[in-house]
Structures are given as structure tokens and as C-alpha cells.
Design a protein around this motif. Structure first.
Motif, PDB file in Angstrom:
ATOM      1  N   ALA A 105       0.828  -1.207   0.000  1.00 21.36           N
ATOM      2  CA  ALA A 105       0.000   0.000   0.000  1.00 21.36           C
ATOM      3  C   ALA A 105       0.862   1.257   0.000  1.00 21.36           C
ATOM      4  CB  ALA A 105      -0.934  -0.009   1.213  1.00 21.36           C
ATOM      5  N   VAL A 106       1.906   1.265   0.814  1.00 21.46           N
ATOM      6  CA  VAL A 106       2.806   2.425   0.853  1.00 21.46           C
ATOM      7  C   VAL A 106       3.448   2.641  -0.513  1.00 21.46           C
ATOM      8  CG1 VAL A 106       4.960   3.305   1.820  1.00 21.46           C
ATOM      9  CG2 VAL A 106       3.254   2.265   3.325  1.00 21.46           C
ATOM     10  N   LEU A 107       3.908   1.549  -1.120  1.00 23.01           N
ATOM     11  CA  LEU A 107       4.548   1.649  -2.433  1.00 23.01           C
ATOM     12  C   LEU A 107       3.579   2.169  -3.489  1.00 23.01           C
ATOM     13  CD1 LEU A 107       6.950   1.115  -4.325  1.00 23.01           C
ATOM     14  CD2 LEU A 107       6.115  -1.249  -4.554  1.00 23.01           C
ATOM     15  N   VAL A 108       2.373   1.619  -3.505  1.00 27.00           N
ATOM     16  CA  VAL A 108       1.391   1.999  -4.528  1.00 27.00           C
ATOM     17  C   VAL A 108       0.897   3.431  -4.314  1.00 27.00           C
ATOM     18  CG1 VAL A 108      -0.944   1.542  -5.367  1.00 27.00           C
ATOM     19  CG2 VAL A 108       0.664  -0.328  -5.091  1.00 27.00           C
ATOM     20  N   ILE A 109       0.714   3.839  -3.060  1.00 27.54           N
ATOM     21  CA  ILE A 109       0.286   5.220  -2.800  1.00 27.54           C
ATOM     22  C   ILE A 109       1.339   6.205  -3.306  1.00 27.54           C
ATOM     23  CG2 ILE A 109      -0.103   6.910  -0.967  1.00 27.54           C
ATOM     24  CD1 ILE A 109      -1.570   4.729   0.574  1.00 27.54           C
ATOM     25  N   ALA A 110       2.615   5.864  -3.116  1.00 27.13           N
ATOM     26  CA  ALA A 110       3.685   6.721  -3.638  1.00 27.13           C
ATOM     27  C   ALA A 110       3.626   6.787  -5.162  1.00 27.13           C
ATOM     28  CB  ALA A 110       5.047   6.194  -3.175  1.00 27.13           C
ATOM     29  N   VAL A 111       3.372   5.641  -5.801  1.00 25.09           N
ATOM     30  CA  VAL A 111       3.284   5.612  -7.268  1.00 25.09           C
ATOM     31  C   VAL A 111       2.043   6.370  -7.740  1.00 25.09           C
ATOM     32  CG1 VAL A 111       3.080   4.125  -9.286  1.00 25.09           C
ATOM     33  CG2 VAL A 111       4.551   3.444  -7.397  1.00 25.09           C
ATOM     34  N   ILE A 112       0.938   6.268  -6.980  1.00 24.27           N
ATOM     35  CA  ILE A 112      -0.278   7.004  -7.341  1.00 24.27           C
ATOM     36  C   ILE A 112      -0.032   8.510  -7.297  1.00 24.27           C
ATOM     37  CG2 ILE A 112      -2.598   7.602  -6.536  1.00 24.27           C
ATOM     38  CD1 ILE A 112      -3.000   4.695  -5.799  1.00 24.27           C
ATOM     39  N   LEU A 113       0.671   8.961  -6.264  1.00 25.04           N
ATOM     40  CA  LEU A 113       1.007  10.388  -6.183  1.00 25.04           C
ATOM     41  C   LEU A 113       1.856  10.810  -7.376  1.00 25.04           C
ATOM     42  CD1 LEU A 113       1.762  10.730  -2.355  1.00 25.04           C
ATOM     43  CD2 LEU A 113      -0.278  11.490  -3.587  1.00 25.04           C
ATOM     44  N   MET A 114       2.783   9.936  -7.780  1.00 20.04           N
ATOM     45  CA  MET A 114       3.596  10.227  -8.968  1.00 20.04           C
ATOM     46  C   MET A 114       2.715  10.281 -10.211  1.00 20.04           C
ATOM     47  SD  MET A 114       6.457   7.894 -10.853  1.00 20.04           S
ATOM     48  CE  MET A 114       5.126   6.923 -11.559  1.00 20.04           C
ATOM     49  N   GLN A 115       1.770   9.329 -10.315  1.00 21.05           N
ATOM     50  CA  GLN A 115       0.866   9.297 -11.452  1.00 21.05           C
ATOM     51  C   GLN A 115       0.012  10.560 -11.536  1.00 21.05           C
ATOM     52  OE1 GLN A 115       1.657   7.032 -13.997  1.00 21.05           O
ATOM     53  NE2 GLN A 115      -0.509   6.451 -14.023  1.00 21.05           N
ATOM     54  N   VAL A 116      -0.477  11.016 -10.384  1.00 20.19           N
ATOM     55  CA  VAL A 116      -1.279  12.246 -10.354  1.00 20.19           C
ATOM     56  C   VAL A 116      -0.447  13.429 -10.816  1.00 20.19           C
ATOM     57  CG1 VAL A 116      -2.488  13.871  -8.860  1.00 20.19           C
ATOM     58  CG2 VAL A 116      -2.858  11.416  -8.573  1.00 20.19           C
ATOM     59  N   THR A 117       0.795  13.512 -10.330  1.00 22.36           N
ATOM     60  CA  THR A 117       1.684  14.615 -10.724  1.00 22.36           C
ATOM     61  C   THR A 117       1.977  14.582 -12.219  1.00 22.36           C
ATOM     62  OG1 THR A 117       2.714  14.554  -8.531  1.00 22.36           O
ATOM     63  CG2 THR A 117       3.896  15.720 -10.276  1.00 22.36           C
ATOM     64  N   ILE A 118       2.302  13.391 -12.731  1.00 20.66           N
ATOM     65  CA  ILE A 118       2.594  13.246 -14.159  1.00 20.66           C
ATOM     66  C   ILE A 118       1.351  13.556 -14.993  1.00 20.66           C
ATOM     67  CG2 ILE A 118       3.200  11.604 -15.969  1.00 20.66           C
ATOM     68  CD1 ILE A 118       5.577  12.468 -14.338  1.00 20.66           C
ATOM     69  N   GLY A 119       0.189  13.100 -14.520  1.00 25.65           N
ATOM     70  CA  GLY A 119      -1.045  13.351 -15.258  1.00 25.65           C
ATOM     71  C   GLY A 119      -1.382  14.827 -15.360  1.00 25.65           C
ATOM     72  N   LEU A 120      -1.211  15.553 -14.251  1.00 27.02           N
ATOM     73  CA  LEU A 120      -1.473  16.993 -14.284  1.00 27.02           C
ATOM     74  C   LEU A 120      -0.478  17.714 -15.188  1.00 27.02           C
ATOM     75  CD1 LEU A 120      -2.267  17.633 -10.503  1.00 27.02           C
ATOM     76  CD2 LEU A 120      -3.880  17.590 -12.411  1.00 27.02           C
ATOM     77  N   GLN A 121       0.786  17.280 -15.147  1.00 26.43           N
ATOM     78  CA  GLN A 121       1.789  17.896 -16.016  1.00 26.43           C
ATOM     79  C   GLN A 121       1.499  17.579 -17.481  1.00 26.43           C
ATOM     80  OE1 GLN A 121       5.802  16.857 -15.015  1.00 26.43           O
ATOM     81  NE2 GLN A 121       6.711  18.151 -16.590  1.00 26.43           N
ATOM     82  N   LYS A 122       1.094  16.336 -17.751  1.00 24.76           N
ATOM     83  CA  LYS A 122       0.737  15.943 -19.117  1.00 24.76           C
ATOM     84  C   LYS A 122      -0.425  16.779 -19.636  1.00 24.76           C
ATOM     85  CE  LYS A 122      -0.879  11.913 -21.736  1.00 24.76           C
ATOM     86  NZ  LYS A 122      -1.206  10.462 -21.663  1.00 24.76           N
ATOM     87  N   TYR A 123      -1.418  17.000 -18.776  1.00 24.27           N
ATOM     88  CA  TYR A 123      -2.591  17.787 -19.157  1.00 24.27           C
ATOM     89  C   TYR A 123      -2.213  19.229 -19.457  1.00 24.27           C
ATOM     90  CZ  TYR A 123      -7.272  19.812 -18.906  1.00 24.27           C
ATOM     91  OH  TYR A 123      -8.433  20.481 -19.182  1.00 24.27           O
ATOM     92  N   SER A 124      -1.343  19.814 -18.623  1.00 22.23           N
ATOM     93  CA  SER A 124      -0.957  21.209 -18.826  1.00 22.23           C
ATOM     94  C   SER A 124      -0.119  21.376 -20.087  1.00 22.23           C
ATOM     95  CB  SER A 124      -0.175  21.715 -17.601  1.00 22.23           C
ATOM     96  OG  SER A 124       1.001  20.954 -17.412  1.00 22.23           O
ATOM     97  N   VAL A 125       0.789  20.429 -20.357  1.00 23.23           N
ATOM     98  CA  VAL A 125       1.605  20.496 -21.575  1.00 23.23           C
ATOM     99  C   VAL A 125       0.732  20.371 -22.809  1.00 23.23           C
ATOM    100  CG1 VAL A 125       3.394  19.303 -22.913  1.00 23.23           C
ATOM    101  CG2 VAL A 125       3.712  19.670 -20.467  1.00 23.23           C
ATOM    102  N   LEU A 126      -0.236  19.464 -22.757  1.00 20.89           N
ATOM    103  CA  LEU A 126      -1.131  19.280 -23.901  1.00 20.89           C
ATOM    104  C   LEU A 126      -1.992  20.514 -24.138  1.00 20.89           C
ATOM    105  CD1 LEU A 126      -2.172  17.269 -26.012  1.00 20.89           C
ATOM    106  CD2 LEU A 126      -3.867  16.511 -24.330  1.00 20.89           C
ATOM    107  N   ALA A 127      -2.438  21.155 -23.049  1.00 21.31           N
ATOM    108  CA  ALA A 127      -3.273  22.346 -23.187  1.00 21.31           C
ATOM    109  C   ALA A 127      -2.500  23.523 -23.769  1.00 21.31           C
ATOM    110  CB  ALA A 127      -3.860  22.725 -21.824  1.00 21.31           C
ATOM    111  N   VAL A 128      -1.207  23.615 -23.446  1.00 22.05           N
ATOM    112  CA  VAL A 128      -0.402  24.753 -23.886  1.00 22.05           C
ATOM    113  C   VAL A 128       0.155  24.542 -25.292  1.00 22.05           C
ATOM    114  CG1 VAL A 128       1.688  26.095 -23.438  1.00 22.05           C
ATOM    115  CG2 VAL A 128       0.176  25.449 -21.544  1.00 22.05           C
ATOM    116  N   SER A 129       0.779  23.386 -25.520  1.00 26.36           N
ATOM    117  CA  SER A 129       1.492  23.158 -26.778  1.00 26.36           C
ATOM    118  C   SER A 129       0.821  22.159 -27.703  1.00 26.36           C
ATOM    119  CB  SER A 129       2.926  22.683 -26.484  1.00 26.36           C
ATOM    120  OG  SER A 129       2.896  21.454 -25.780  1.00 26.36           O
TER     121      SER A 129
END
Length: 235
Positions: A121-145
Motif C-alpha cells: 500500500a505504501v509503495l502503490v500510494i507513492a506511485v499514485i502520487l507520482m501518477q497524479v503529478t505526471i497526469g497533471l503535467q501531461k494535461y498542462s503540456v497538452l493544453a499549452v502546446s
């Protein structure tokens, strides 16, 4: 036309997946309430179940949704995915907070995990937080460029979702047993198979549905054939 024919199938599968997730959550809560009376501990599986079984499951499968023209837009699906995953992540954080409070102030035990369920659970929660961060960054890059980055983000999310279902099963085995535990396992397996079916098999079947030509397409095809015959050079 293929999408129109697939809409009832898509809606039925999505409804089935959500109902399985809710049924699994109900079984988990019944088993938990029967076993323990600690309020904060009960909040833990409730929040984790809502986050993973309901919201994150919907967020994973929403890209395959076809409920008409309003849901066929990629941007609409992307916004729905982001919203569902953020809500699911919030419930996961609440569930993690609840178990930490329960261990520190009620059970008076150490917070460091001592089971396979806890460490995964600790490992997956850390990966989920990474996924959320990457997803938000992916969304912002797609919206801009307009550039699509981190294409591995989607498949990683699907794999993580399956792992979280395994973790929920391990957690249930620590709390209760008997028929309720067997029911939990069956529902978790059905939910995992339903998501795999929804994500990978159904789109291939939909793509194989033959497209029915419309009146306009028939006229266009006929005119193109006539033009090709008219302009065919004589030997």
C-alpha cells in the motif's frame, strides 16, 4: 455508426463495473463493521474502497466511454478522467490518514507497516502520487502546446489499478474471513476482469463492427466511380 451500435454495450459494461465495485465495497464494510468497532479503522476501508473501487475504477475506464456525441470528445474524457482520479486520490489520502490516526492514538501501535498489505500500500500510494503529478503535467503540456507526452502514463495507471485490487484483497484477509472474504475475492476478480475487458477487448470488437454506408457516402462513391471510368485512358 460503429460507435452508435456500441453505445448500449458500453453503457451496460460501465454500469456493471460500477455495480461490482459498489457491491465489493458493501461486502468489505460489512466484514469490517462485524470485526471491529473502532471508528477510525472503519473509515480506512470506507475511504479506500470509495477511492479505488468507485472513483479510480471509473477514471480508468472513462476513456472508453461512448454515450453519444457529448462523450465522444477526447477533451471531455480527459477532464472526466482527471476529475475522477483526483477525487479518488483524495479518498485514498483520507483513508491513509484514518489508519495512521488509528494506529498512533487508538491502538497505540507503530505506524511502520508490518504486513505485505501495508508495504504494498505504501509503495502503490507513492506511485499514485507520482501518477497524479505526471497526469497533471501531461494535461498542462497538452493544453499549452498540443504535444502529447508521457504516453506510458495510461498503461501504468491500468497496471496500478490491478495492483490496488490485490492490495484490497490482502487487507480484507487481515480483517475478516469466511464467506464474506470469499465474496470479496470473487468481486475483486470480476472487477479486474471487467476493467481489462472494458479497456482492451471491447474497443477491438467495436472496431470490427462494419460501418453502414450512408446515403451521402453511396452517392459520393458512385460519383467517384463514374469519374474514374470517364477519365480512364483508352488503350
Amino acid at each position: 455508426m460503429a460507435k452508435k451500435k456500441a453505445e448500449p454495450l458500453n453503457a451496460a459494461l460501465d454500469a456493471m463495473i460500477i455495480m461490482i465495485g459498489i457491491a465489493c465495497l458493501i461486502v468489505v464494510m460489512i466484514g469490517t463493521v462485524r470485526t471491529t468497532g473502532t471508528v477510525f479503522f472503519i473509515v480506512h476501508p470506507l475511504c479506500m474502497g470509495l477511492g479505488v473501487l468507485v472513483f479510480m475504477t471509473s477514471g480508468v475506464t472513462v476513456y472508453r466511454a461512448h454515450y453519444g456525441d457529448w462523450m465522444d470528445e477526447r477533451s471531455t474524457k480527459r477532464k472526466a478522467h482527471r476529475t475522477l482520479q483526483l477525487i479518488g486520490g483524495l479518498f485514498v489520502v483520507l483513508g491513509l490518514t484514518a489508519i495512521i490516526v488509528d494506529k498512533m492514538y487508538i491502538e497505540d501501535s507503530r505506524v511502520v507497516p508490518s504486513t505485505l498489505h501495508g508495504w504494498l500500500a505504501v509503495l502503490v500510494i507513492a506511485v499514485i502520487l507520482m501518477q497524479v503529478t505526471i497526469g497533471l503535467q501531461k494535461y498542462s503540456v497538452l493544453a499549452v502546446s498540443g504535444v502529447r507526452k508521457y504516453k506510458w502514463h495510461g498503461r501504468t495507471g491500468s497496471f496500478i489499478h490491478v495492483v490496488t485490487l490485490v492490495i484490497l484483497g490482502l487487507g480484507a484477509a487481515l480483517v475478516y474471513d469466511g464467506q464474506l472474504l470469499y465474496a470479496t475475492y470473487i468481486l475483486l476478480v470480476c472487477l479486474g476482469l471487467g476493467c481489462v475487458l472494458r479497456l482492451y477487448l471491447v474497443p477491438k470488437l467495436v472496431n470490427k463492427v462494419p460501418k453502414t454506408p450512408t446515403a451521402g457516402s453511396e452517392v459520393l462513391m458512385e460519383s467517384s466511380v463514374k469519374e474514374s471510368v470517364a477519365y480512364t485512358p483508352m488503350p
